[in-house]
Motif scaffolding. Sequence first.
Motif, mmCIF file in Angstrom:
data_model
loop_
_atom_site.group_PDB
_atom_site.id
_atom_site.type_symbol
_atom_site.label_atom_id
_atom_site.label_comp_id
_atom_site.label_asym_id
_atom_site.label_seq_id
_atom_site.Cartn_x
_atom_site.Cartn_y
_atom_site.Cartn_z
ATOM 1 N N ILE A 123 0.845 -1.107 0.123
ATOM 2 C CA ILE A 123 0.033 -0.100 -0.134
ATOM 3 C C ILE A 123 0.950 1.326 0.072
ATOM 4 O O ILE A 123 0.300 2.288 -0.240
ATOM 5 N N ALA A 124 2.145 1.044 0.147
ATOM 6 C CA ALA A 124 3.264 2.248 0.167
ATOM 7 C C ALA A 124 4.468 1.661 -0.011
ATOM 8 O O ALA A 124 4.620 0.318 0.381
ATOM 9 N N ASP A 125 5.427 2.390 -0.312
ATOM 10 C CA ASP A 125 6.788 2.087 -0.233
ATOM 11 C C ASP A 125 7.443 2.069 1.344
ATOM 12 O O ASP A 125 6.514 2.420 2.102
ATOM 13 N N ALA A 126 8.553 1.720 1.403
ATOM 14 C CA ALA A 126 8.944 1.469 2.894
ATOM 15 C C ALA A 126 9.171 2.642 3.675
ATOM 16 O O ALA A 126 9.086 2.861 4.953
ATOM 17 N N ASP A 127 8.853 4.001 2.928
ATOM 18 C CA ASP A 127 9.089 5.154 3.451
ATOM 19 C C ASP A 127 7.626 5.720 3.650
ATOM 20 O O ASP A 127 7.291 7.052 3.885
ATOM 21 N N ASP A 128 6.559 4.929 3.297
ATOM 22 C CA ASP A 128 5.142 5.202 3.599
ATOM 23 C C ASP A 128 4.785 6.194 2.469
ATOM 24 O O ASP A 128 3.731 7.031 2.348
ATOM 25 N N ASP A 129 5.614 6.285 1.314
ATOM 26 C CA ASP A 129 5.143 7.118 0.009
ATOM 27 C C ASP A 129 4.387 6.277 -0.713
ATOM 28 O O ASP A 129 4.795 5.051 -1.226
ATOM 29 N N PHE A 130 3.347 6.640 -1.354
ATOM 30 C CA PHE A 130 2.649 6.011 -2.286
ATOM 31 C C PHE A 130 2.380 6.840 -3.605
ATOM 32 O O PHE A 130 1.507 6.572 -4.392
ATOM 33 N N SER A 131 3.471 7.877 -3.735
ATOM 34 C CA SER A 131 3.292 8.744 -4.965
ATOM 35 C C SER A 131 3.562 7.762 -6.238
ATOM 36 O O SER A 131 3.139 8.336 -7.436
ATOM 37 N N ALA A 132 4.167 6.453 -6.278
ATOM 38 C CA ALA A 132 4.208 5.881 -7.399
ATOM 39 C C ALA A 132 3.149 5.572 -8.171
ATOM 40 O O ALA A 132 2.909 4.968 -9.208
ATOM 41 N N PHE A 133 1.817 5.174 -7.259
ATOM 42 C CA PHE A 133 0.713 5.133 -7.864
ATOM 43 C C PHE A 133 0.003 6.185 -8.660
ATOM 44 O O PHE A 133 0.100 7.385 -8.298
ATOM 45 N N PRO A 134 -0.366 5.812 -9.741
ATOM 46 C CA PRO A 134 -0.923 7.078 -10.798
ATOM 47 C C PRO A 134 -2.116 7.693 -10.159
ATOM 48 O O PRO A 134 -3.101 6.996 -9.716
ATOM 49 N N GLN A 135 -2.271 9.048 -10.386
ATOM 50 C CA GLN A 135 -3.444 9.840 -9.788
ATOM 51 C C GLN A 135 -4.119 10.278 -11.187
ATOM 52 O O GLN A 135 -3.991 11.548 -11.281
ATOM 53 N N ASP A 136 -4.569 9.243 -11.847
ATOM 54 C CA ASP A 136 -5.311 9.715 -13.063
ATOM 55 C C ASP A 136 -6.610 10.421 -12.706
ATOM 56 O O ASP A 136 -7.516 10.014 -12.002
ATOM 57 N N PRO A 137 -6.827 11.507 -13.146
ATOM 58 C CA PRO A 137 -8.155 12.427 -12.828
ATOM 59 C C PRO A 137 -9.260 11.699 -13.121
ATOM 60 O O PRO A 137 -10.076 11.891 -12.412
ATOM 61 N N ALA A 138 -9.343 10.921 -14.175
ATOM 62 C CA ALA A 138 -10.471 10.105 -14.673
ATOM 63 C C ALA A 138 -10.746 9.138 -13.371
ATOM 64 O O ALA A 138 -11.908 8.739 -13.210
ATOM 65 N N THR A 139 -9.754 8.538 -12.990
ATOM 66 C CA THR A 139 -10.072 7.581 -11.883
ATOM 67 C C THR A 139 -10.484 8.245 -10.802
ATOM 68 O O THR A 139 -11.291 7.702 -10.105
#
Length: 203
Positions: free
Chosen positions: A16-32
Motif C-alpha cells: 500500500i506504500a513503499d518502505a518510507d510510507d510514500d504512495f506517489s508511485a501510484f498513478p493519480q489519473d483524474p478520470a480514476t
Amino acid sequence: MRNLVYYVATSIDGFIADADDDFSAFPQDPATLRVLFDRYPETCPAHVRDALGVTASPRRFDAVIMGRRTHQPALDHGLTDGAYPHLNQYVVTRRPLPDSPSVQRVSEDPAQFVADLKRQPGKDIWLCGGGDLAAQLLDLIDELQLKVNPVLLGSGIPLVRGISVPASIRMVQSEQLPGGVLLNTYRKDKRAAPHESLRDHHR
C-alpha cells in the motif's frame, strides 16, 4: 450491524506504500479519481475537495479508522483536524495527538474498540490503513475493496502485515476503472475453511 470495509489502494504485488510510507508511485489519473469520488465522496480529503469539485455528502461511510502512520501526512501538512473532518475520525496510537474535536485517539485495544463501534448505529466504517492495523482488525473486516494499481513496488508496507492464520475470502466483483486501475471487492467467506478457500483461489 455496521460493516468494517478495508478500502485502500495497493500495488499489484500487495503493497500500500513503499518502505518510507510514500504512495506517489501510484498513478493519480483524474478520470480514476472522478469515478472513485463520485462513488464515495466522503473518501476525498477535505483540503482537496474544492479543487476536485467534490461536494456530495457521505454515501457509505460516516467513520474512518487508521493507524498513526496513515494519519501522519495530514499532521505533516498542518491538518490537525485530520484529512477527513467530515467523518468521525479514529486514530489508533499510544502517542499523543494535537487537540482536535475532529479526531479521537484510540489507545486501547483497537479490536475491542471497533467491535463496539460496529454495534453502534450509523453508516459503514472505513478502514483506510495501514497494514499493521489491518492485521489487528482482520477478524472484524467484513469487506475489502482494493484499488489495484498497475504498479509493482517490490517491497514496502504490505496490505496486511504478519498474519499467522490464512483468512478465507472470496471475490464478489472486479471492476475496470479508468487509468488501468482494478477495483476488486472481496468479502469474508464464512462458509469455507481457510485452507479450502485458498486452494480454490489458486485453481
